[in-house]
Design a protein around this motif. Structure first.
Motif, PDB file in Angstrom:
ATOM      1  N   THR A  63       0.859  -1.187   0.000  1.00 45.65           N
ATOM      2  CA  THR A  63       0.000   0.000   0.000  1.00 45.65           C
ATOM      3  C   THR A  63       0.889   1.229   0.000  1.00 45.65           C
ATOM      4  OG1 THR A  63      -1.741  -1.136   1.247  1.00 45.65           O
ATOM      5  CG2 THR A  63      -1.800   1.260   1.211  1.00 45.65           C
ATOM      6  N   THR A  80      -2.099  -1.614  -3.715  1.00 43.18           N
ATOM      7  CA  THR A  80      -3.004  -0.475  -3.637  1.00 43.18           C
ATOM      8  C   THR A  80      -2.206   0.814  -3.673  1.00 43.18           C
ATOM      9  OG1 THR A  80      -4.582  -1.729  -2.298  1.00 43.18           O
ATOM     10  CG2 THR A  80      -4.793   0.659  -2.268  1.00 43.18           C
ATOM     11  N   LYS A  82      -2.904   4.792  -3.329  1.00 46.90           N
ATOM     12  CA  LYS A  82      -3.975   5.667  -2.864  1.00 46.90           C
ATOM     13  C   LYS A  82      -3.926   7.058  -3.484  1.00 46.90           C
ATOM     14  CE  LYS A  82      -5.039   3.258   1.404  1.00 46.90           C
ATOM     15  NZ  LYS A  82      -5.338   3.387   2.847  1.00 46.90           N
ATOM     16  N   ASP A  83      -3.123   7.197  -4.531  1.00 49.75           N
ATOM     17  CA  ASP A  83      -3.046   8.453  -5.273  1.00 49.75           C
ATOM     18  C   ASP A  83      -2.848   8.094  -6.737  1.00 49.75           C
ATOM     19  OD1 ASP A  83      -2.579  11.140  -6.126  1.00 49.75           O
ATOM     20  OD2 ASP A  83      -1.716  11.631  -4.171  1.00 49.75           O
ATOM     21  N   SER A  98      -5.222  -1.793  -7.373  1.00 55.05           N
ATOM     22  CA  SER A  98      -6.229  -0.776  -7.099  1.00 55.05           C
ATOM     23  C   SER A  98      -5.547   0.583  -7.014  1.00 55.05           C
ATOM     24  CB  SER A  98      -6.951  -1.092  -5.778  1.00 55.05           C
ATOM     25  OG  SER A  98      -7.885  -0.091  -5.466  1.00 55.05           O
ATOM     26  N   ALA A 100      -6.413   4.665  -6.463  1.00 55.28           N
ATOM     27  CA  ALA A 100      -7.440   5.643  -6.101  1.00 55.28           C
ATOM     28  C   ALA A 100      -7.499   6.784  -7.110  1.00 55.28           C
ATOM     29  CB  ALA A 100      -7.180   6.183  -4.696  1.00 55.28           C
ATOM     30  N   THR A 116      -9.697   1.525 -10.791  1.00 57.00           N
ATOM     31  CA  THR A 116      -9.261   2.908 -10.630  1.00 57.00           C
ATOM     32  C   THR A 116     -10.468   3.813 -10.458  1.00 57.00           C
ATOM     33  OG1 THR A 116      -9.322   3.532 -12.975  1.00 57.00           O
ATOM     34  CG2 THR A 116      -7.308   2.482 -12.184  1.00 57.00           C
ATOM     35  N   ARG A 117     -10.314   4.829  -9.628  1.00 54.33           N
ATOM     36  CA  ARG A 117     -11.371   5.837  -9.520  1.00 54.33           C
ATOM     37  C   ARG A 117     -11.266   6.837 -10.663  1.00 54.33           C
ATOM     38  NH1 ARG A 117     -11.261   7.596  -3.175  1.00 54.33           N
ATOM     39  NH2 ARG A 117     -11.605   5.535  -2.271  1.00 54.33           N
TER      40      ARG A 117
END
Length: 238
Positions: A63, A80, A82-83, A98, A100, A116-117
């Motif tokens: 992460t 993961t 997160k950016d 994953s 973000a 992906t967001r």
């Protein structure tokens, strides 16, 4: 500032900083942004900061809280970010990735699943599995072999191919939500070849709508090829 090496085996903790080579084996937590020439993690990693490296290799679980910027990434396991993630040359992921934020790259290969967001932008995009992309998927060459449900808002590319990798399982026949299908709002490209795809609009020069497809409207410039069991509500040559 001179670069030093970081090497941790077992359970450990370290600070971010400027490094030449980072080698992590075990359960490791890094506090702060990390800038290095090569980054190799085997085990479980938590990086509370951004990561910049020429080469990133992950085996296991990782992460990263901040932005990831690399030339090459080889990711195996559960990863993961997160950016946002930027990969200037090649990214290969085996397992589950994953992100973000969005993903920007040159060559992206996914063997498993990608979520992906934000959007995905690259030159070559290959998936052998499935994906869920929150924004736009934009690539020159898009080659998808579906083995799980997939979803994207919009696809844009030069050559787009979506096929199913495996035969329909009993579970998919009973529960359609588990079927290996692609759902999209808009698919637009020069050459488009689709199977097991549901889309509101498909727009291209040469378009093939194959088996298992349900399309609201097809707009084509040169040629439309439609297989017998494909559903097209409206087709228009433009």
């Amino acid at each position: 500032m001179e670069r030093t090496e970081m090497s941790i085996s077992g359970i450990g903790r370290s600070q971010g900083g400027l490094y030449s080579h980072v080698r992590l084996d075990g359960m490791v937590k890094i506090n702060g942004d990390t800038d290095c020439l090569s980054f190799d993690s085997n085990g479980t990693l938590t990086l509370e900061g951004a990561l910049q490296s020429e080469a990133v290799t992950v085996n296991g679980t990782a992460t990263v809280e901040g932005r990831v910027n690399a030339n090459r990434m080889m990711l195996d396991g559960l990863v993961t970010f997160k950016d946002q993630a930027v990969c200037h040359e090649s990214l290969t992921a085996n397992g589950r990735l994953s992100i973000a934020g969005g993903l920007i790259g040159e060559k992206v290969e996914i063997f498993g699943s990608l979520k992906t967001r934000g959007g995905v932008q690259c030159e070559w995009f290959h998936v052998h599995g499935g994906f869920n992309i929150g924004g736009l998927l934009n690539a020159g060459m898009i080659d998808v072999k579906l083995s799980m449900p997939s979803k994207v808002n919009e696809i844009g590319g030069d050559a787009i191919s979506v096929k199913r990798f495996k035969k329909v399982s009993v579970l998919e026949q009973v529960v359609p939500a588990f079927s290996a299908r692609l759902q999209a709002e808009v698919i637009e490209g020069d050459e488009i070849d689709l199977e097991y795809t549901e889309a509101n609009i498909v727009r291209g020069n040469v378009v093939r709508i194959g088996k298992g497809c349900k399309i609201g409207r097809v707009e084509y410039k040169d040629r439309l090829i439609r297989e017998d069991d494909a559903t097209i509500e409206k087709a228009q040559q433009i």
